[in-house]
Structures are given as C-alpha cells and as structure tokens.
Design an enzyme around this catalytic site. Structure first.
Site, short mmCIF file in Angstrom:
data_model
loop_
_atom_site.label_atom_id
_atom_site.label_comp_id
_atom_site.label_asym_id
_atom_site.label_seq_id
_atom_site.Cartn_x
_atom_site.Cartn_y
_atom_site.Cartn_z
CG HIS A 204 54.86 37.68 42.92
ND1 HIS A 204 53.58 38.20 43.02
CD2 HIS A 204 55.48 38.42 41.97
CE1 HIS A 204 53.45 39.21 42.17
NE2 HIS A 204 54.59 39.36 41.53
CB CYS A 326 39.55 52.28 41.78
SG CYS A 326 38.32 53.37 42.46
#
Ligand SMILES: Cc1ncc(COP(=O)(O)O)c(C=O)c1O
Length: 384
Positions: A204, A326
């Site tokens: 990908h 995060c």
C-alpha cells in the site's frame, strides 16, 4: 461515507491510492479467477499463474530471482518474518542490532526478542537521521545474528547507507535486513546493489492494496517460519494466498520498474515546489532530515511557533500527518525526531507532507497557500 469534497492528499507515506492498472488487473481475480492457487483444477491453475506472474514482477523490480520473493500480509509481517525467522534459525548467535528510528514493525519484534533472551543494541542517528555507522560497527561481533535497519525513514524520508552497512555486517558473518516499505516505488531498490540478505516491501505504499507485501530472502539465508500451517510460500509463510492483492502488488511493481525515473522526477518537482512556497512565505521554517540522502516525496517541516496538530486543524484543505503521537489526549513528540536530537517542542512543531504519483502542481499550489495562511493565523494567535 460522504460525497463532500475531500482535502488535498499529502499523506502518501501513510498510504497511497491504487493505480487504475492495479485495480484492472485485480478484478478478474476477485471474480472469474477466484480459485485457490493450491487446487490442481483450472480454477486453481489460473490463480496460481496470477501469483507466480506477480512473483516475477516483484523480483524484476528488486533485481532478484522469483523464488527469493515470499508474499506476506504487508510490511509488518515481512519485518516480523525476517527478524523472528532469522534469529530463530541461527539461534546460536543471540545478538541483534537495530536503530533508534525504526518503524514499530521492526522496533517491537526487536523488543520481543529482548524479552526472550536476545541481546539487542539500538544504534543512534545524527541530526540528519542517518545511522551512526561507527557506532553500529563497534556493536557487531561473533554473537551477532542479524542487523535490521529501515531503508528510508517514514517520518523524515532520510535514506540509510545500506550498502556500507552490508559490508560491515557481512564481515562479522551476520545477516542484514532492510525495511524498504517506504523506499520501494520512490527510489531505485536493487537487492544486489544494496547488498541485503532480506528486504521488506509493503504494497500500500506503492499504489497496490493494503494487506499485501513481500519479503525478499537471499538464497541460502537461514530462516524459519514463525507461523505454522500448510506448505504455502515454500513453507515459510503458510496460509492461502491473497491472490488478487498479490496480482495488484505485481502490477504496481512492474509499473514502478518501467517508470521509476519519471516517477522520481515528478515527486521531486512537487516536493521542491511545495518547499519553495513554504520558505518564501514563512520566516524560520525548517526541514528535518538529510539534504540529499532523502526520499524525493517527503517533507518533514518545522513550522515555527505553532504545534503541527494546531496547524493541520486550521488547514482543512490538506490531509497530512504530524510528528507526534496522541495517547489518551496527551500529545507526545515523535521518538524518531527526538532521536535526531530535536527538542520536544521542535518535534511537536513538525508536519509531514508527503506527495505521490497522483499529486498535481495545482494541488501543491493550493495546499501551499492553505498551509501558509493557516500558519499566519495560528502563529499570530500564539503571539497574542
Ligand atoms: C517503514 C515502514 N515499515 C513497515 C510498515 C508497515 O507496513 P504495513 O502497513 O504493510 O504492515 C510501514 C507502514 O507504515 C512503514 O512505513
């Protein structure tokens, strides 16, 4: 799903869209040629022919023999197979060397080995994200089984001196694995020129589907499977082949092999256009990474006095990544940027902009203007 216009996609290091010829080649294998490649009837033979043709296409791009290519479910599995497979096969050597800037698909299998009795050395990089060759050389010894190094870093795009590493590693009788998930499709990757024993690719990242990849294993390299099953992929990677995606990977590799020079030139010109737009409008803007040993499509940019996340939040016209992770609402700086010696605040100012084969000059024009405007607004708000 929404029909709303999508932002300009500058995140090709995260993933890439499929080329039309890749989709066209895959469709028959999702329909008429749906057979199991292990079956001996015509359905199976069609599917087998598709897989073996793809193996030749991948081998053609990497400059190896088709029997040295093993299909996997992607870059992560290819790295795990290389790291776990070689260390298990040469178990009398219990030492592995890697770097501090690896993708988790390498760093975590190395940590796994460490937890299971192997000694692992993590060699640092300089300010341009290049591995410290002297330090790496000093860690090698008769106990070293494998050295595993990322070819092009996914965050900064910096290329590692794999050829020089190969000479060092082989002098100690160890094997060299390169994670080339980011470099294949953007720069020339030839296993003999690089001198690697194993090399991972991820579909990908080069306009083939997600969930397919390959591991190159130089003939004669000791390696064991780390999943057990039937005899697929000559026993190294059991499991019925993902035929359509493998066919797509083959076509994507052939497309790269025939058009690499044009692809690279296109990526370089877009990246330079974007950098020009940013440097002429934003005083103090900086680039992370190496000046020349660098992927042609990647800009890791430090926008002065703003957080990368705040800048991208203020730029809905552009889809890109920041240099941070995060966790539970707390933003932490990228370990790669910290390993290069950046302070946490500098790392958090970073945005990764990665262009692709489908990106246009007009998109770069608009994306550059949007980023500059957003920087002006966000940095002024910070100054107030
Ligand atoms: C350098 C590198 N290695 C490995 C991987 C993992 O590949 P995959 O997503 O196919 O498992 C990635 C994907 O982000 C990558 O950038």
């Amino acid at each position: 799903m929404t029909d709303e216009p999508l932002p300009i996609y500058l995140d090709h290091n995260a993933t890439t869209p499929l080329l039309p010829e890749v989709v066209d080649a895959m469709l028959p294998y999702l329909q008429r040629h749906f057979g199991n490649p292990s079956s001996s009837h015509p359905y199976g033979r069609e599917a087998r022919a598709g897989v073996e043709h793809a193996r030749e296409q991948v081998a053609g791009l990497l400059g190896c023999q088709p029997h040295e290519v093993f299909f996997t479910s992607g870059g992560t599995e290819a790295n795990n197979l290389a790291i776990r497979g070689v260390t298990e096969a040469v178990a009398r050597r219990r030492h592995v060397v890697t770097t501090t800037i690896e993708h988790p698909a390498t760093a975590n299998p190395c940590r796994y080995l460490e937890a299971h009795g192997w000694r692992v050395d993590y060699v640092g990089v300089d300010a341009s994200c290049r591995v410290r060759l002297d330090e790496l050389g000093s860690r090698l010894g008769g106990e070293t089984a494998l050295v595993t190094v990322i070819h092009a870093n996914n965050e900064t795009g910096t290329l590692q001196p794999i050829e020089e590493l190969a000479a060092l590693v082989h002098r100690h009788g160890a094997y060299l694995h390169a994670d080339a998930a980011q470099s294949v499709g953007k720069v020339a990757v030839n296993v003999d020129a690089l001198g690697v024993d194993l090399l991972s690719i991820a579909g990908h990242k080069l306009n083939a589907p997600k969930g397919v990849g390959a591991l190159y294993v130089r003939r004669g390299t000791p390696i064991q499977p780390f999943t057990r099953g039937a005899g697929h992929e000559r026993g190294l990677r059991p499991g019925t082949e993902n035929v359509a995606s493998i066919v797509g990977l083959g076509v994507a590799c052939e497309s790269v092999a025939t058009k690499l020079a044009a692809r690279t030139a296109h990526l370089l010109s877009l990246r330079d256009q974007l950098w020009h737009l940013l440097t002429t409008a934003i005083p103090g803007v900086k680039r992370n990474g190496h000046d020349t040993e660098q992927l042609p499509n990647t800009l890791s940019v430090r926008f002065p006095r703003v957080r990368g996340t705040a800048l991208l939040d203020a730029t809905p016209e552009v889809a890109a990544s920041t240099g941070s992770a995060c966790h539970e609402g707390h933003e932490s700086a990228s370990s790669v940027l910290l390993a290069m010696g950046l302070g946490a605040e500098e790392a958090l100012e970073t945005v990764r902009l990665s262009v692709g084969t489908v990106t246009t000059r007009e998109e770069i024009e608009r994306a550059g203007a949007a980023l500059v405007n957003a920087w002006r607004v966000v940095s002024r708000a910070g100054d107030a």
